[in-house]
Design a protein around this motif. Structure first.
Motif, PDB file in Angstrom:
ATOM      1  N   TRP A 143     -10.066  -8.910  -3.515  1.00 38.85           N
ATOM      2  CA  TRP A 143      -9.320  -7.738  -4.007  1.00 38.85           C
ATOM      3  C   TRP A 143     -10.179  -6.495  -3.910  1.00 38.85           C
ATOM      4  CZ3 TRP A 143      -7.319  -9.193  -9.534  1.00 38.85           C
ATOM      5  CH2 TRP A 143      -6.462 -10.285  -9.455  1.00 38.85           C
ATOM      6  N   MET A 147      -9.363  -2.981  -2.176  1.00 41.21           N
ATOM      7  CA  MET A 147      -9.239  -1.804  -3.022  1.00 41.21           C
ATOM      8  C   MET A 147      -9.975  -0.603  -2.479  1.00 41.21           C
ATOM      9  SD  MET A 147      -9.958  -2.688  -6.887  1.00 41.21           S
ATOM     10  CE  MET A 147      -8.821  -3.803  -7.623  1.00 41.21           C
ATOM     11  N   LYS A 152      -7.088   0.966  -5.772  1.00 42.27           N
ATOM     12  CA  LYS A 152      -6.260   0.054  -6.560  1.00 42.27           C
ATOM     13  C   LYS A 152      -5.636  -0.983  -5.645  1.00 42.27           C
ATOM     14  CE  LYS A 152      -2.191   2.936  -6.302  1.00 42.27           C
ATOM     15  NZ  LYS A 152      -1.094   3.598  -6.900  1.00 42.27           N
ATOM     16  N   VAL A 153      -5.189  -2.089  -6.229  1.00 43.06           N
ATOM     17  CA  VAL A 153      -4.526  -3.098  -5.412  1.00 43.06           C
ATOM     18  C   VAL A 153      -3.388  -3.717  -6.233  1.00 43.06           C
ATOM     19  CG1 VAL A 153      -6.130  -4.959  -6.072  1.00 43.06           C
ATOM     20  CG2 VAL A 153      -4.889  -5.153  -3.946  1.00 43.06           C
ATOM     21  N   GLU A 154      -2.253  -3.987  -5.555  1.00 49.13           N
ATOM     22  CA  GLU A 154      -1.135  -4.622  -6.273  1.00 49.13           C
ATOM     23  C   GLU A 154      -1.153  -6.121  -5.949  1.00 49.13           C
ATOM     24  OE1 GLU A 154       2.736  -2.631  -6.172  1.00 49.13           O
ATOM     25  OE2 GLU A 154       3.636  -4.627  -6.095  1.00 49.13           O
ATOM     26  N   PHE A 458      -5.660  -2.909 -15.742  1.00 48.77           N
ATOM     27  CA  PHE A 458      -4.427  -3.254 -15.017  1.00 48.77           C
ATOM     28  C   PHE A 458      -3.177  -2.810 -15.740  1.00 48.77           C
ATOM     29  CE2 PHE A 458      -4.193  -7.107 -17.662  1.00 48.77           C
ATOM     30  CZ  PHE A 458      -5.543  -7.427 -17.854  1.00 48.77           C
ATOM     31  N   ALA A 461       3.244  -3.140 -12.145  1.00 53.53           N
ATOM     32  CA  ALA A 461       3.633  -2.387 -10.948  1.00 53.53           C
ATOM     33  C   ALA A 461       5.020  -1.799 -11.186  1.00 53.53           C
ATOM     34  CB  ALA A 461       3.661  -3.331  -9.751  1.00 53.53           C
ATOM     35  N   PRO A 481       4.332  -8.571 -10.383  1.00 51.17           N
ATOM     36  CA  PRO A 481       3.423  -7.692  -9.642  1.00 51.17           C
ATOM     37  C   PRO A 481       2.621  -6.802 -10.602  1.00 51.17           C
ATOM     38  CG  PRO A 481       5.694  -6.900  -9.480  1.00 51.17           C
ATOM     39  CD  PRO A 481       5.738  -8.143 -10.297  1.00 51.17           C
ATOM     40  N   VAL A 483      -0.762  -3.982 -10.964  1.00 46.90           N
ATOM     41  CA  VAL A 483      -1.691  -3.099 -10.243  1.00 46.90           C
ATOM     42  C   VAL A 483      -3.058  -3.147 -10.932  1.00 46.90           C
ATOM     43  CG1 VAL A 483      -2.177  -0.706  -9.607  1.00 46.90           C
ATOM     44  CG2 VAL A 483       0.177  -1.580  -9.519  1.00 46.90           C
ATOM     45  N   ARG A 485      -7.107  -1.825 -11.071  1.00 54.16           N
ATOM     46  CA  ARG A 485      -8.049  -0.763 -10.673  1.00 54.16           C
ATOM     47  C   ARG A 485      -9.442  -1.197 -11.082  1.00 54.16           C
ATOM     48  NH1 ARG A 485      -3.583   2.329 -11.931  1.00 54.16           N
ATOM     49  NH2 ARG A 485      -3.110   3.848 -10.335  1.00 54.16           N
TER      50      ARG A 485
END
Ligand code: HEM
Length: 487
Positions: A143, A147, A152-154, A458, A461, A481, A483, A485
């Motif tokens: 991740w 990122m 950030k990543v979902e 987090f 989403a 889902p 998100v 960070r």
């Protein structure tokens, strides 16, 4: 059904009443495909108000006596437990869950439970912490790479946690035969997915025997799983005591079962006697227990991890409080130690509150072995009793006016003092047949959530839809889902 007693009123699923309740619930809540819990719980609390803490509900042709009074639940699981037994799962479910601990009864169940128990002993599980941490690290590292640009990543956490849990259960079951075990459990995951179709259509008589595409795939996978497991068992039997043991999990389930089966064939005085004894452990028993542990452990634990992450994303103040504790206790250690994990009191409270609001197993069923008296009712032999874990966990009479809200503080003084009755909290069941994997599930949940809190903040989403839904277990119907960070 022959149930008799002064307090008893027969409830025949009055359709008009259901329709009124349904429209009232629809006006308050979201559509059915969204959050079904308010609807289910409002039916339940309404019936409880009218009929008391025991009433009969019909599931197709089967009437089940719902019992929600914790004092009576104590009678069923503790005081009079010898009068009750597990009911048999329908054949289709039994095919998916395996013929192991979950469904066995009597002496055979007791013999298997005694053999398998050391796999889930805290001393054995302690040794698995570095491996569990490594599985987490690898995923989280990926991740972090994803990122780097957006910051950030979902992540669809329900899928992600399923993979993580699968890894851990594979190691607990197969130890040093991890690679082969992983391939077998991946087949089992696929089979569970295909068999679910037949489960959803269980109301169509004989559907599971029809050669539909999914049924045929499921049958083929079932054969393949059995064949691969038997091959692995055969090899481990030949090597037992030398190559079978792994340092990570010396008491892996396969090793313990195989040792017991070798002992049974060599030792006439073992509890199970000779191989001709019905208790002797056979290769088939080992196959069924492997299937059962995977079935019972995978989705339950991943649901606990998913709901906890969702709840922390919905309640940033609790997320912050838990993170502050994790950073204070574990610092920047890559993988928290067993002692660190034991000190995470706030995280423990959060996990309990998550299990209370979203218990992965929503109900337990027992059958009366003989005629008896319970709560002033005469209950004939064969009556099925349903203990509605979900409804008991949400009952304002037991958990106060904020029963439907997320408030981990209620667990500050421990589980026994959180509700008005110590038997009101039972996510892992109660009594002799309580969950054998509880320690593993809780340890993995503490470790995984602590490691996430250490590294990320987090939130939900934008596409997240809150839709708890029951298909065997309580799971998020549209996934989860989230998100993440980097901190
Ligand atoms: C039994 C829940 C994780 C294996 C049970 C029961 C419940 C439960 C409610 C009792 C069923 C009954 O009395 O009819 C959960 C939850 C889990 C979890 C909520 C995670 C959050 C696991 C794991 C494993 C496991 C990780 C194994 C790796 C079993 C087995 C039984 C069982 C084999 C049957 C025990 C017996 O009858 O002797 N579980 N479980 N469970 N669970 Fe779990």
């Amino acid at each position: 059904q022959g149930i008799k007693g002064p307090k008893y009123q027969l409830f025949l699923g009055n359709l008009k009443e259901l329709a009124t309740l349904n429209s009232r619930a629809s006006a308050q809540a979201m559509p059915l495909s969204h959050n079904i819990l308010p609807r289910v719980l409002s039916f339940y609390h309404h019936w409880k108000k009218i009929y008391g803490s025991m009433f009969l509900v019909w599931f197709g042709a089967t009437g089940r006596l719902t019992v929600s009074d914790p004092a009576l639940i104590r009678e069923i699981f503790v005081l009079k437990s010898e009068l009750f037994e597990k009911n048999e799962s329908p054949p289709l479910v039994r095919k998916i869950e395996g013929d192991g601990l979950l469904s066995l009864k009597g002496e055979k169940w007791a013999h298997h439970r005694k053999i398998i128990q050391p796999t889930f002993h805290t001393e054995n599980l302690k040794l698995m912490i570095p491996m569990m941490g490594k599985s987490m690290e690898e995923a989280v590292w990926k991740w972090s790479e994803e990122m780097s640009n957006a910051g950030k990543v979902e992540v669809e956490v329900s899928d992600w946690f399923q993979n993580l849990v699968e890894d851990v259960i594979t190691r607990a079951t197969f130890g040093s035969s991890y690679e082969e075990g992983k391939a077998i459990f991946q087949l089992q995951s696929q089979q569970m997915l295909h068999a679910t179709e037949a489960y959803q259509k269980v109301f169509i008589p004989g559907y599971r025997f029809l050669p539909t595409k999914k049924n045929r795939i499921s049958w083929r996978l079932e054969k393949e799983i059995r064949k691969s497991l038997l091959k692995l068992i055969d090899r481990r039997r030949k090597n037992s005591g030398c190559q079978g043991v792994s340092d990570e999990c010396p008491n892996d389930l396969l090793e313990l079962m195989i040792k017991a089966s070798l002992k049974d064939s060599a030792d006439e005085s073992s509890p199970s006697g000779s191989l001709s004894s019905p208790l002797a452990i056979t290769a088939n028993d080992v196959v069924e227990e492997c299937k059962t542990i995977f079935f019972a452990g995978k989705h339950t634990t991943s649901n606990l991890l998913t709901w906890t992450t969702v709840l922390l994303a919905m309640h940033p103040q609790w997320q912050e409080q838990a993170r502050e504790e994790v950073l204070r206790v574990c610092g920047a250690r890559d993988t928290p130690s067993k002692d660190d994990l034991a000190k995470l009191k706030t995280l423990g409270m959060i996990l309990n509150e998550s299990l209370r609001l979203y218990p992965p197993a929503v109900a337990i069923i027992r059958r009366a072995k003989m005629d008896m008296q319970l709560g002033g009712l005469h209950i004939p032999r064969g009556t099925e009793l349903l203990i509605p874990i979900l409804a008991v966990h949400h009952d304002p009479a037991l958990w106060c006016h904020d029963a439907h809200e997320f408030n981990p503080a209620r667990f500050a003084k421990g589980v026994a003092h959180a509700a008005k009755h110590p038997m009101a909290f039972m996510p892992f069941g109660l009594g002799a047949r309580r969950c054998i994997g509880q320690n593993l599930a809780v340890l993995q949940a503490r470790l995984a959530i602590a490691m996430l809190l250490q590294r990320f903040s987090f939130e939900l989403a934008p596409t997240y839809q809150h839709a708890p839904s029951v298909l065997m277990l309580l799971h998020p119907q549209h996934g989860a889902p989230i998100v993440f960070r980097k901190l």
